[in-house]
Design an enzyme around this catalytic site. Sequence first.
Site, PDB file in Angstrom:
ATOM      1  N   GLU A  63      51.838   9.632  34.572  1.00  0.00           N
ATOM      2  CA  GLU A  63      52.311   9.476  33.207  1.00  0.00           C
ATOM      3  C   GLU A  63      52.554   7.989  32.939  1.00  0.00           C
ATOM      4  OE1 GLU A  63      52.459  11.915  31.169  1.00  0.00           O
ATOM      5  OE2 GLU A  63      52.545  13.724  32.412  1.00  0.00           O
TER       6      GLU A  63
ATOM      7  N   ASP B 214      43.398  30.281  26.689  1.00  0.00           N
ATOM      8  CA  ASP B 214      44.142  29.152  26.140  1.00  0.00           C
ATOM      9  C   ASP B 214      43.201  28.047  25.664  1.00  0.00           C
ATOM     10  OD1 ASP B 214      46.745  29.938  26.101  1.00  0.00           O
ATOM     11  OD2 ASP B 214      47.379  28.820  27.874  1.00  0.00           O
TER      12      ASP B 214
END
Length: 222
Positions: free
Chosen positions: A68, A93
């Site tokens: 991240e 999904d």
Amino acid sequence: MGNTDFIKKIAPDAQKIFVNYKILASLVIAQGCLESAYGTSGLAVNGKNLFGVKGEYNGKYVIMKTWEVINGRNVQVDAKFRKYPTWYESMQDLAKLYVNGVSWDPNHYKAVVGERNYKKATAALVDAGYATDPSYASKLNRIIETYNLTKYDTAPSPSNPSTPTTPDTNNPAPVVVEEPEVSIDVFSSVYTTPPSGVPITDSNFRILYKDGRIIDMARDLS
């Protein structure tokens, strides 16, 4: 499990996606192969998660290391990724992402839905910013061509779901449309913030309902 074995396992579910969501089975299979290393990635093995979807699925998740950007620095952190009961829910999904789009643009992947040419579909994904890899479309095309995945772009056979058949134009198979849920930006490989030309402001805050209605909070409820 070899590459062809993995393809044979997920092909029937990809064909269900094709019937229910009008998204090429060959595209979904190729993405599953590429993004999960043919079902061998930690997420695919431990969470049946083929596409790196973050969050929880019915309260289930697995913890995986991911990179991240925090305060401008690349930092490795523990993150929750959805844990599915089967690979089908993972594909579902992905299909809902293409059908519903992202929170700031419900039509973001509209060019993928209903497209019958796999090269146009893979190009549309790259154009929409699904992946940062500029070679993403060509990699998918290579997988589709290597394993002749277009043979799965049809409804599964009732007698043998793993064997693709040519549709009967006189007696087409019924299409069961599953109601899509409200779009959630959880795909780690997808751009989930608007491009620089679309600022995040109250005027862009919209709600997408299951029936397709959109309410602009600033305009419609002012």
